[in-house]
Design a protein around this motif. Structure first.
Motif, short mmCIF file in Angstrom:
data_model
loop_
_atom_site.label_atom_id
_atom_site.label_comp_id
_atom_site.label_asym_id
_atom_site.label_seq_id
_atom_site.Cartn_x
_atom_site.Cartn_y
_atom_site.Cartn_z
N THR B 411 0.85 -1.20 0.00
CA THR B 411 0.00 0.00 0.00
C THR B 411 0.88 1.24 0.00
O THR B 411 2.07 1.19 0.36
CB THR B 411 -0.91 0.05 1.25
N PHE B 412 0.27 2.36 -0.39
CA PHE B 412 0.98 3.64 -0.40
C PHE B 412 0.02 4.71 0.09
O PHE B 412 -1.13 4.79 -0.38
CB PHE B 412 1.48 3.95 -1.81
N ASP B 413 0.52 5.53 1.03
CA ASP B 413 -0.36 6.56 1.60
C ASP B 413 0.07 7.96 1.20
O ASP B 413 -0.34 8.95 1.82
CB ASP B 413 -0.40 6.43 3.12
N GLY B 414 0.91 8.07 0.17
CA GLY B 414 1.45 9.38 -0.18
C GLY B 414 0.72 10.10 -1.30
O GLY B 414 1.07 11.23 -1.64
N PHE B 514 3.53 12.93 -11.54
CA PHE B 514 3.98 11.58 -11.90
C PHE B 514 4.53 10.90 -10.65
O PHE B 514 5.22 11.53 -9.84
CB PHE B 514 5.11 11.64 -12.94
N TRP B 515 4.25 9.58 -10.54
CA TRP B 515 4.74 8.81 -9.40
C TRP B 515 5.34 7.50 -9.90
O TRP B 515 4.79 6.87 -10.81
CB TRP B 515 3.60 8.47 -8.44
N LYS B 521 6.78 1.75 -2.18
CA LYS B 521 7.58 2.88 -1.66
C LYS B 521 7.82 3.86 -2.82
O LYS B 521 8.23 3.44 -3.90
CB LYS B 521 8.90 2.38 -1.12
N CYS B 522 7.65 5.14 -2.54
CA CYS B 522 7.83 6.13 -3.58
C CYS B 522 9.31 6.33 -3.85
O CYS B 522 10.07 6.65 -2.94
CB CYS B 522 7.20 7.47 -3.16
N VAL B 523 9.72 6.14 -5.10
CA VAL B 523 11.12 6.33 -5.48
C VAL B 523 11.28 7.48 -6.47
O VAL B 523 12.39 7.86 -6.83
CB VAL B 523 11.72 5.03 -6.08
N THR B 548 5.21 0.36 -9.81
CA THR B 548 3.95 1.08 -10.06
C THR B 548 4.23 2.42 -10.73
O THR B 548 5.08 3.18 -10.24
CB THR B 548 3.18 1.32 -8.74
N LEU B 549 3.53 2.70 -11.83
CA LEU B 549 3.58 4.01 -12.48
C LEU B 549 2.21 4.65 -12.30
O LEU B 549 1.19 4.04 -12.64
CB LEU B 549 3.90 3.86 -13.97
#
Lengths: 181, 576
Positions: B411-414, B514-515, B521-523, B548-549
């Motif tokens: 999961t990602f909360d950002g 863009f992510w 984890k956000c890189v 993930t993009l």
């Protein structure tokens, strides 16, 4: 470049595989014929290599409905005859007509050696362990009879007698095995 | 019919003929017998066939049942038996063969009992026999031309192998010994790893032989050798050459016509050309060079290095093989994995068909990427069928806190709060499709197209691949499945350019974001309003599984938020 094996087969690979399988099936028979003609191990191997090379060069001319062994024996015969002519003075030979007779009989037989090979395998396994070991020493370790005799302080004649006995044991067994098939 | 004694005598003469130790009289006698007796000639022919078979294949015949030749070779019983047989040879009687209908039996041999006289002569002979036995032990043990059979390598992989019919097929994991005669691979591939550190891939049809811990003979066929420093000096011998490795990678082809080719791809080798009877020529062959040794006279000539000719690696699990390109090791480059192809579908991508799209909310694949307003995300994560390397898709929205980004539960909360609306399917189609007008709250229907704008300008490179991810949308790729499909490589990094299509530069301000995430984890994070393009280059470790993009709308509505990941690729490094 990555790929899958099946997808990358080419015409050349198919041709090589076909030739290889035919050659490997017939090689023993052709080698045996050459050995009858020149009765020397290294000479027979050299001529066998020449024969295989010539067969590959001419493989496009080989008609698939014909006998590959017969075709190979014919090429081998030419190579053997040329060898005998070149070495008439330096090597111990029989008279030419005897070789011609051997060649005629051999070339009329198109069978491969498969049955005889199978029979030999069976008969070898049935031999006494010590007899097997003696054959291994001679044919796998390549210890010449002369050397065995010298090392043991025995006569060469006696060693030849022993090896002849082993060959005859094997021969008799093979002949009976083939007769039963 | 020949009697047994006649056969015995004949066998002796033939053996002496082969050893070139017949005297003149014996030769003449043998020839006369061969001429006059058809049975003798038949026996001669059979003897020679059997001799050749024994010479080339005795080890194969006895491999399963007998000890390896070196193990019991030094058994004193053997020599006692030999001595006994030799001393009693004159008295041996061979019984007549059993009836044909009976089972196959080796002929029994009766030894007539000899009266043994213990005397000085016998003692001397016994002593000499023991001494001779010791001498023979030393001879066999230390004579380098008479190596004892030993295990030297392992078959570490096989790809569609077809072995010679007469022997039991080799299996993955089998140990290979020296002195077992030629091994015949009719087709397919075999990878052999020597205990010394050399690795060889053979391509059938091939006939080869293990000679020693550092040597192989190639009678026919093609092989590729990669030799570690521990195996320096590893040698491949053919009929007319020896290739000695000096820390290198090379390919050897021994052709049916007797020629040998050597192709060196890395490092250095020494090529010794010439058959055992020829005068030898020695030449160094280095990376980028190739030589041919001619059959007729073993002359060495330069030839072109063959690319894609030798198989460097095989992988039986995936069924793949890797052919050696022509580049030196430190200059090798491999084409990256195109993520756009995974979205379009591999076959479609190859045919330049990119029209399909993936609905980021449902995961459905539409033959033509759909676009419409008022499409709302369901705050879930949807699997995508029929796209092997895509784990799933979703519509990112930070208002729910945690967004699920993988099937494994990452999961990602950002993500910021978004409108939870999405306009278009995720697609590899490099075209922006403009529509006529805009009707809020209209029913979802296919909208009329007014304009098709290419993502890439004419001035830009052609054949660019891209992923068009119009906010709010996200797609997750399964790196583990990608690894399994590319067994020879490590995934080293993800690269792309995040951008607006050039045609959109002068349109309304685009605040999209863009992510890039790895295992949630956000890189990488980039806001388009800063500039129009941004390079992405993210390293990937062997443990990371999900890439993930994602794009989000930047807080305003999603109009004209055309976000492109240009040339999204996973870079590869060759595994050792």
């Amino acid at each position: 470049m990555t790929g899958n094996d099946n997808k990358n087969s080419s015409v050349d690979t198919d041709k090589s595989e076909r030739f290889f399988q035919l050659l490997m099936t017939s090689q023993n028979r052709i080698h045996g014929f050459l050995f009858m003609m020149v009765h020397n191990e290294s000479d027979a191997e050299d001529i066998l290599q020449e024969t295989a090379a010539a067969m590959w060069q001419r493989f496009d001319d080989f008609q698939p409905d014909k006998s590959f062994i017969a075709w190979g024996l014919a090429i081998a015969h030419n190579k053997a005859v040329n060898f005998l002519k070149r070495n008439a003075r330096t090597k111990v030979h029989f008279n030419e007509d005897l070789y011609q007779r051997i060649a005629s009989i051999e070339m009329a037989d198109e069978a491969d050696n498969t049955e005889r090979t199978e029979a030999m395998r069976t008969c070898l396994k049935k031999m006494k362990k010590n007899d097997q070991k003696l054959l291994l020493m001679r044919y796998e370790n390549n210890i010449p009879i002369k050397q065995i005799a010298e090392l043991l302080g025995r006569s060469q004649n006696g060693i030849y007698q022993t090896m002849a006995r082993l060959h005859n044991l094997l021969h008799g067994c093979i002949q009976r095995a083939l007769a039963l098939r | 019919m020949l009697t047994e004694q006649e056969k015995l005598h004949l066998s002796k003469l033939i053996l002496k003929l082969i050893d070139n130790s017949l005297c003149k009289e014996e030769l003449a006698a043998l020839e006369q017998q061969l001429r006059q007796s058809p049975d003798t000639l038949a026996f001669y022919r059979e003897f020679m066939r059997d001799y050749v078979s024994l010479k080339s294949r005795i080890h194969t015949y006895l491999a399963k049942d007998s000890p390896a030749p070196g193990e019991k070779l030094l058994d004193g019983d053997v020599w006692k038996a030999l001595s006994e047989n030799e001393r009693t040879a004159a008295q041996m009687v061979i019984e007549k063969p059993q009836k044909e209908k009976e089972k196959i039996l080796i002929e029994k041999v009766r030894h007539e009992k000899l009266q043994r006289h213990i005397n000085k002569f016998s003692l001397t002979i016994a002593f000499l026999s023991a001494a001779a036995l010791f001498a023979m032990i030393l001879y066999v043990q230390y004579n380098p031309r008479r190596p004892v059979s030993q295990e030297v390598a392992t078959l570490t992989d096989l790809l569609n192998p077809r072995w010679e019919a007469l022997t039991e097929p080799f299996k993955d994991g089998d140990r290979l010994r020296t002195n077992i005669g030629p091994i015949q691979l009719n087709g397919g591939f075999a990878e052999i790893t020597y205990d010394s550190g050399a690795k060889v891939v053979l391509e059938g049809p091939a006939s080869f032989e293990m000679v020693s811990p550092l040597e192989m003979t190639l009678h026919y066929g093609r092989l590729y050798a990669k030799v570690s420093k521990t195996a320096k000096g590893f040698t491949v011998a053919t009929r007319n050459s020896r290739v000695i490795d000096l820390g290198t990678e090379f390919g050897v082809h021994a052709s049916f016509n007797g020629e040998t080719e050597l192709h060196v791809f890395d490092g250095k080798t020494t090529l010794v050309s010439g058959t055992p009877k020829d005068e030898k020529q020695v030449v160094d062959v280095v990376a980028g060079q190739a030589k041919r040794v001619r059959y007729v006279d073993s002359a060495v000539s330069d030839i072109e290095l063959k690319k894609e000719y030798f198989v460097e690696k095989i992988d039986s699990i995936s069924g793949q093989l890797l052919r050696r390109d022509g580049q030196p090791e430190n200059q090798r480059q491999f084409e990256g994995i195109k993520l756009a192809a995974m979205v379009a579908g591999q076959d479609n991508f190859k045919q330049n068909k990119f029209e399909s799209g993936i609905d980021p909310n449902s995961g459905n694949i539409n033959p033509e990427a759909e676009q419409n307003w008022e499409r709302t995300g369901h705050h879930g994560y949807a699997a995508v069928k029929d796209r092997s390397f895509i784990d799933g898709v979703f519509v990112p929205d930070g208002s729910i806190g945690l967004n699920k980004v993988s099937s494994a539960g990452h999961t990602f909360d950002g993500f910021p709060k978004t409108s939870n609306l999405y306009w278009m399917d995720i697609t590899a189609n490099p075209y922006i499709i403009e529509i006529q007008g805009r009707e809020k709250n209209a029913s979802l229907k296919k909208v009329p197209v007014t304009k098709i704008i290419p993502v890439f300008d004419d001035s830009e490179k052609t054949n660019q691949s891209c992923l068009l991810i119009h906010p709010n949308a996200a797609i997750t790729f399964d790196l583990e499945k990608i690894r399994q499909a590319n067994p020879f490589f490590e995934l080293s990094s993800f690269t792309a350019v995040c951008r607006l299509p050039q045609a959109m530069y002068d349109r309304t301000i685009n605040k999209s974001e863009f992510w890039v995430l790895l295992d949630g984890k956000c890189v990488f994070h980039y806001k388009l309003e800063d500039q129009f393009t941004k390079q992405v280059d993210i390293p990937i470790t062997s443990q990371q599984r999900f890439l993930t993009l994602a794009t989000t709308d930047g807080g305003d509505d999603i109009s004209y938020d055309w976000c492109v990941f240009e040339q999204p690729e996973i870079k590869l490094n060759l595994k050792d």
